[in-house]
Design a protein around this motif. Structure first.
Motif, PDB file in Angstrom:
ATOM      1  N   ASP A 100       0.856  -1.175   0.000  1.00  0.00           N
ATOM      2  CA  ASP A 100       0.000   0.000   0.000  1.00  0.00           C
ATOM      3  C   ASP A 100       0.899   1.234   0.000  1.00  0.00           C
ATOM      4  OD1 ASP A 100      -1.665   2.247   1.224  1.00  0.00           O
ATOM      5  OD2 ASP A 100      -3.175   0.680   1.028  1.00  0.00           O
ATOM      6  N   VAL A 101       0.590   2.230  -0.814  1.00  0.00           N
ATOM      7  CA  VAL A 101       1.454   3.414  -0.911  1.00  0.00           C
ATOM      8  C   VAL A 101       1.525   4.189   0.399  1.00  0.00           C
ATOM      9  CG1 VAL A 101       1.163   3.668  -3.405  1.00  0.00           C
ATOM     10  CG2 VAL A 101      -0.447   4.796  -1.846  1.00  0.00           C
ATOM     11  N   SER A 102       0.652   3.865   1.347  1.00  0.00           N
ATOM     12  CA  SER A 102       0.747   4.481   2.673  1.00  0.00           C
ATOM     13  C   SER A 102       1.902   3.887   3.468  1.00  0.00           C
ATOM     14  CB  SER A 102      -0.560   4.298   3.441  1.00  0.00           C
ATOM     15  OG  SER A 102      -0.802   2.924   3.701  1.00  0.00           O
ATOM     16  N   GLY A 103       2.482   2.777   2.957  1.00  0.00           N
ATOM     17  CA  GLY A 103       3.620   2.151   3.612  1.00  0.00           C
ATOM     18  C   GLY A 103       3.343   0.764   4.144  1.00  0.00           C
ATOM     19  N   GLU A 104       2.083   0.334   4.156  1.00  0.00           N
ATOM     20  CA  GLU A 104       1.735  -0.984   4.693  1.00  0.00           C
ATOM     21  C   GLU A 104       2.112  -2.074   3.701  1.00  0.00           C
ATOM     22  OE1 GLU A 104      -2.198  -3.450   6.297  1.00  0.00           O
ATOM     23  OE2 GLU A 104      -2.380  -1.396   5.571  1.00  0.00           O
ATOM     24  N   LEU A 105       2.651  -3.184   4.210  1.00  0.00           N
ATOM     25  CA  LEU A 105       3.038  -4.325   3.388  1.00  0.00           C
ATOM     26  C   LEU A 105       2.313  -5.559   3.912  1.00  0.00           C
ATOM     27  CD1 LEU A 105       4.973  -4.812   0.997  1.00  0.00           C
ATOM     28  CD2 LEU A 105       6.706  -5.491   2.649  1.00  0.00           C
ATOM     29  N   MET A 106       1.519  -6.234   3.049  1.00  0.00           N
ATOM     30  CA  MET A 106       0.730  -7.371   3.492  1.00  0.00           C
ATOM     31  C   MET A 106       1.079  -8.606   2.660  1.00  0.00           C
ATOM     32  SD  MET A 106      -3.428  -7.868   3.483  1.00  0.00           S
ATOM     33  CE  MET A 106      -3.517  -8.104   1.697  1.00  0.00           C
ATOM     34  N   PRO A 107       1.458  -9.729   3.303  1.00  0.00           N
ATOM     35  CA  PRO A 107       1.742 -10.946   2.546  1.00  0.00           C
ATOM     36  C   PRO A 107       0.465 -11.574   2.020  1.00  0.00           C
ATOM     37  CG  PRO A 107       1.865 -11.385   4.896  1.00  0.00           C
ATOM     38  CD  PRO A 107       1.674  -9.902   4.751  1.00  0.00           C
ATOM     39  N   LEU A 108       0.551 -12.183   0.852  1.00  0.00           N
ATOM     40  CA  LEU A 108      -0.576 -12.901   0.273  1.00  0.00           C
ATOM     41  C   LEU A 108      -0.454 -14.385   0.602  1.00  0.00           C
ATOM     42  CD1 LEU A 108      -0.852 -11.158  -3.221  1.00  0.00           C
ATOM     43  CD2 LEU A 108      -2.292 -10.801  -1.200  1.00  0.00           C
ATOM     44  N   PRO A 109      -1.524 -15.170   0.435  1.00  0.00           N
ATOM     45  CA  PRO A 109      -1.451 -16.606   0.741  1.00  0.00           C
ATOM     46  C   PRO A 109      -0.330 -17.308  -0.020  1.00  0.00           C
ATOM     47  CG  PRO A 109      -3.723 -15.915   0.424  1.00  0.00           C
ATOM     48  CD  PRO A 109      -2.878 -14.742   0.042  1.00  0.00           C
ATOM     49  N   GLU A 110       0.171 -18.404   0.561  1.00  0.00           N
ATOM     50  CA  GLU A 110       1.296 -19.122  -0.026  1.00  0.00           C
ATOM     51  C   GLU A 110       0.933 -19.860  -1.309  1.00  0.00           C
ATOM     52  OE1 GLU A 110       2.929 -21.670   2.926  1.00  0.00           O
ATOM     53  OE2 GLU A 110       3.664 -20.022   4.198  1.00  0.00           O
ATOM     54  N   ASP A 111      -0.365 -20.038  -1.579  1.00  0.00           N
ATOM     55  CA  ASP A 111      -0.749 -20.825  -2.756  1.00  0.00           C
ATOM     56  C   ASP A 111      -0.927 -19.972  -4.014  1.00  0.00           C
ATOM     57  OD1 ASP A 111      -3.027 -19.499  -1.959  1.00  0.00           O
ATOM     58  OD2 ASP A 111      -4.374 -21.218  -2.187  1.00  0.00           O
ATOM     59  N   VAL A 112      -0.381 -18.745  -4.034  1.00  0.00           N
ATOM     60  CA  VAL A 112      -0.483 -17.900  -5.219  1.00  0.00           C
ATOM     61  C   VAL A 112       0.507 -18.403  -6.270  1.00  0.00           C
ATOM     62  CG1 VAL A 112      -0.229 -15.595  -6.185  1.00  0.00           C
ATOM     63  CG2 VAL A 112      -1.217 -15.885  -3.901  1.00  0.00           C
ATOM     64  N   GLN A 113       0.001 -18.915  -7.362  1.00  0.00           N
ATOM     65  CA  GLN A 113       0.840 -19.346  -8.474  1.00  0.00           C
ATOM     66  C   GLN A 113       0.990 -18.236  -9.515  1.00  0.00           C
ATOM     67  OE1 GLN A 113       2.532 -22.109  -9.041  1.00  0.00           O
ATOM     68  NE2 GLN A 113       3.083 -21.787 -11.188  1.00  0.00           N
ATOM     69  N   GLN A 114      -0.136 -17.566  -9.785  1.00  0.00           N
ATOM     70  CA  GLN A 114      -0.130 -16.514 -10.797  1.00  0.00           C
ATOM     71  C   GLN A 114      -1.106 -15.420 -10.376  1.00  0.00           C
ATOM     72  OE1 GLN A 114      -0.353 -18.044 -14.759  1.00  0.00           O
ATOM     73  NE2 GLN A 114      -0.872 -16.077 -15.671  1.00  0.00           N
TER      74      GLN A 114
END
Length: 295
Positions: A100-114
């Motif tokens: 997020d351009v506000s500075g927040e960084l959020m991980p996505l689920p591990e099963d993201v292939q594409q």
């Protein structure tokens, strides 16, 4: 915005010729503008990524701000949300994130292939798993399984495409025949992420594109020809899958290639056909433009 001979990002006013230097590191190798042109993701030869934010003030002055959050090295340039506030990307360890351009960084689920894309309001994000399931992430981070047997390869067309005006996503189910030689065996569908309603579309077709206002979706009977992907026919459908209109393939020729364009607001034109609002008929665009000129 472009990278000059010294390896810096610059902003040029094409009307006045005024050039403003945005970076001074001299090592910019690539960059990506957000859709709103207010943020720029750029990288250096070491794979480091930073985000610049541009504030165009009413008095004509420009404020350039470097975000304090340095993104992990080795990331792909990622996918900006339509409002330019978020960036989905994959890092060198194959972990996917939303910045997020506000500075927040959020991980996505591990099963993201594409990674797929963002909904029109920049809140929902789609992706495909290694098992070729289509998943959408809700604004709160919860995962919703849309379909467990989709075609995640670009091949003959997009594997998933959000509507530009509604919370619906079109995707392709099944597998193409003979390693993507044709669309036989495939079936697109439209899924409403708010209601869970699903509308199957004509079989043996692939997704072409949504109309700019999201009123219609074009799918086509496609195959690999001498010049790439060609179409035997097109079908225009509404987002509810209730009405459809069959059109000839690209052999009929369009004014500017395959796709949607507009002559006037409210007039939907696909290839060289003006599409009726209720999908009851298609009028050759030359006749439609003549009618507009005479009115």
């Amino acid at each position: 915005v472009y990278s000059d001979n010294s390896g810096n990002l610059v902003l040029e006013n094409v009307e006045t010729g005024v050039v403003i230097q945005l970076t001074d590191s001299g090592d910019v190798t690539n960059y990506s503008l957000s859709p709103t042109r207010q943020h720029i993701l750029y990288g250096d030869p070491l794979g480091r990524r930073r985000v610049l934010s541009l504030e165009f003030r009413s008095d004509g002055r420009l404020k350039v701000m470097a975000q304090s959050q340095r993104l992990p090295p080795g990331i792909s340039l990622g996918i900006w949300s339509p409002d330019g506030s978020r960036l989905a990307y994959r890092d060198e360890n194959q972990q996917t994130w939303v910045y997020d351009v506000s500075g927040e960084l959020m991980p996505l689920p591990e099963d993201v292939q594409q990674l797929g894309g963002w909904s029109y309001d920049s809140q929902w994000l789609s992706y495909c798993t290694p098992e070729e399931a289509l998943i959408v992430l809700q604004p709160g981070g919860q995962s919703v399984v849309v379909d467990e047997d989709i075609d995640c390869e670009p091949g003959l067309g997009p594997w998933a495409e959000w509507s530009p005006s509604a919370f619906v996503i079109a995707y392709t189910d099944g597998e193409a025949e003979m390693s993507y030689i044709s669309s036989r065996g495939m079936q697109p569908a439209i899924y409403n992420v708010e209601t869970g309603d699903r509308f199957p579309l004509p079989v043996d077709t692939t997704i072409v594109d949504w109309s700019p206002d999201g009123r219609f979706l074009a799918v086509g009977v496609s195959f690999i020809g001498m010049k790439g992907v060609s179409y035997d026919s097109f079908t225009i459908v509404d987002p509810q899958g209730q009405n459809s209109l069959l059109l000839p393939g690209d052999g009929s020729g369009g004014l500017s290639g395959i796709g949607w364009w507009r002559y006037t607001p409210g007039m939907a034109i696909f290839n060289n056909y003006h599409i009726a609002d209720d999908l009851s008929a298609a009028e050759p665009v030359a006749d439609a433009l003549l009618s507009v000129a005479m009115d």
